[in-house]
Design a protein around this motif. Structure first.
Motif, short mmCIF file in Angstrom:
data_model
loop_
_atom_site.label_atom_id
_atom_site.label_comp_id
_atom_site.label_asym_id
_atom_site.label_seq_id
_atom_site.Cartn_x
_atom_site.Cartn_y
_atom_site.Cartn_z
N MET A 1 -19.80 38.84 81.75
CA MET A 1 -19.59 36.70 83.23
C MET A 1 -19.87 35.93 81.70
O MET A 1 -20.90 35.88 80.02
N GLU A 2 -19.22 35.12 81.80
CA GLU A 2 -19.03 33.63 81.00
C GLU A 2 -20.68 33.09 80.42
O GLU A 2 -21.52 32.88 81.53
N ASN A 3 -21.43 33.30 79.21
CA ASN A 3 -22.63 31.59 79.31
C ASN A 3 -21.92 30.60 80.19
O ASN A 3 -20.97 30.01 79.53
N GLN A 4 -22.59 29.45 80.83
CA GLN A 4 -22.40 28.28 81.22
C GLN A 4 -23.58 27.84 80.65
O GLN A 4 -24.83 28.34 80.17
N ARG A 5 -23.37 25.99 80.48
CA ARG A 5 -24.00 25.87 80.05
C ARG A 5 -25.57 24.66 81.00
O ARG A 5 -24.31 24.41 81.86
N VAL A 6 -26.34 24.45 80.67
CA VAL A 6 -27.28 23.86 82.23
C VAL A 6 -27.59 22.59 80.41
O VAL A 6 -27.71 22.80 79.40
N SER A 7 -27.92 21.10 81.51
CA SER A 7 -28.34 20.55 81.36
C SER A 7 -29.91 20.23 81.50
O SER A 7 -30.02 20.22 82.83
N PHE A 8 -30.62 19.09 81.14
CA PHE A 8 -31.94 18.79 81.53
C PHE A 8 -31.82 16.98 80.76
O PHE A 8 -31.17 16.58 80.07
N THR A 9 -32.14 16.41 82.14
CA THR A 9 -32.56 14.97 81.48
C THR A 9 -34.28 14.98 82.14
O THR A 9 -34.56 15.14 82.89
N CYS A 10 -34.50 13.91 80.91
CA CYS A 10 -35.51 13.02 81.27
C CYS A 10 -36.56 12.30 82.15
O CYS A 10 -34.69 11.44 82.61
N TYR A 11 -36.04 12.47 82.98
CA TYR A 11 -36.45 11.58 84.18
C TYR A 11 -36.62 10.36 84.33
O TYR A 11 -36.79 9.38 85.00
N SER A 12 -37.86 9.80 82.97
CA SER A 12 -38.26 7.99 82.37
C SER A 12 -36.93 7.35 81.75
O SER A 12 -36.37 6.72 82.33
N CYS A 13 -36.73 8.52 81.10
CA CYS A 13 -35.66 7.61 79.75
C CYS A 13 -33.84 7.98 79.21
O CYS A 13 -33.34 7.53 79.46
N GLY A 14 -33.72 8.77 80.20
CA GLY A 14 -32.56 9.52 80.63
C GLY A 14 -32.16 10.31 79.90
O GLY A 14 -30.62 11.17 79.41
N LYS A 15 -32.86 10.88 78.70
CA LYS A 15 -32.51 11.14 77.25
C LYS A 15 -31.96 12.25 77.87
O LYS A 15 -32.84 13.29 78.69
N LYS A 16 -30.49 13.67 77.37
CA LYS A 16 -30.26 15.07 77.33
C LYS A 16 -30.30 15.78 76.71
O LYS A 16 -30.00 15.70 75.68
N ILE A 17 -30.32 17.03 77.06
CA ILE A 17 -30.64 18.60 76.35
C ILE A 17 -30.09 19.58 76.79
O ILE A 17 -29.80 19.74 78.18
N GLU A 18 -28.86 19.61 76.53
CA GLU A 18 -28.35 21.26 76.93
C GLU A 18 -28.14 22.87 76.12
O GLU A 18 -29.20 22.72 74.95
N GLY A 19 -28.56 23.63 76.81
CA GLY A 19 -28.51 25.12 76.01
C GLY A 19 -27.44 25.84 77.45
O GLY A 19 -26.86 25.69 77.88
N SER A 20 -27.89 27.01 77.36
CA SER A 20 -27.54 28.20 77.67
C SER A 20 -27.86 29.17 78.77
O SER A 20 -29.39 28.70 78.60
N SER A 21 -27.29 29.12 79.45
CA SER A 21 -28.29 29.90 81.49
C SER A 21 -28.30 31.36 80.35
O SER A 21 -29.43 31.53 81.49
N ASP A 22 -28.43 31.43 79.85
CA ASP A 22 -29.38 33.01 78.82
C ASP A 22 -30.58 32.72 78.61
O ASP A 22 -30.95 33.50 78.50
N GLU A 23 -30.50 30.77 78.34
CA GLU A 23 -31.90 30.39 77.32
C GLU A 23 -32.97 30.61 78.22
O GLU A 23 -32.52 29.49 78.91
N PRO A 24 -33.87 30.22 78.48
CA PRO A 24 -34.82 30.49 79.11
C PRO A 24 -35.32 28.81 79.26
O PRO A 24 -35.32 28.17 77.90
N PRO A 25 -35.15 28.40 80.10
CA PRO A 25 -36.17 26.53 79.92
C PRO A 25 -36.57 26.55 79.55
O PRO A 25 -36.87 25.66 78.03
N CYS A 26 -37.65 26.89 79.04
CA CYS A 26 -38.80 27.23 78.12
C CYS A 26 -38.68 27.20 76.37
O CYS A 26 -39.26 26.47 75.60
N GLU A 27 -37.56 27.72 76.15
CA GLU A 27 -36.79 27.41 75.47
C GLU A 27 -36.46 26.31 75.23
O GLU A 27 -35.85 25.35 73.76
N VAL A 28 -35.03 25.96 75.81
CA VAL A 28 -34.41 24.63 75.78
C VAL A 28 -35.16 23.25 75.81
O VAL A 28 -34.69 22.61 75.23
N LEU A 29 -35.78 23.95 76.35
CA LEU A 29 -37.30 21.92 76.89
C LEU A 29 -38.29 22.27 75.51
O LEU A 29 -39.16 21.53 76.30
#
Length: 79
Positions: A1-29
């Motif tokens: 199964m291929e790694n998928q990219r996940v992205s999170f966006t700051c709900y206030s300013c719109g800043k985006k951060i991306e990570g791998s679907s294999d990484e837990p959100p606590c590491e990405v964020l």
């Protein structure tokens, strides 16, 4: 199964951060803040913020405040 990219966006300013679907959100964020809002028994909304300033900005615009004139009406009269 291929790694998928996940992205999170700051709900206030719109800043985006991306990570791998294999990484837990606590590491990405790492360093970000996440707030959960329980809307009902089975409904939870999650909001991510890149900083305390963004969280504060969001809170200030989404939480109603007590009008200053109301608070001042409880002051004791000075003699």
């Amino acid at each position: 199964m291929e790694n998928q990219r996940v992205s999170f966006t700051c709900y206030s300013c719109g800043k985006k951060i991306e990570g791998s679907s294999d990484e837990p959100p606590c590491e990405v964020l790492e360093g970000w803040l996440t707030m959960s809002h329980w809307k009902s028994v089975a409904t939870v909304e999650h909001f991510s913020f890149c900083s305390y300033l963004c969280l504060r900005s969001w809170v200030e615009t989404n939480v109603s405040t007590v009008p200053r004139v109301f608070l001042e009406s409880f002051r004791e009269e000075e003699c």
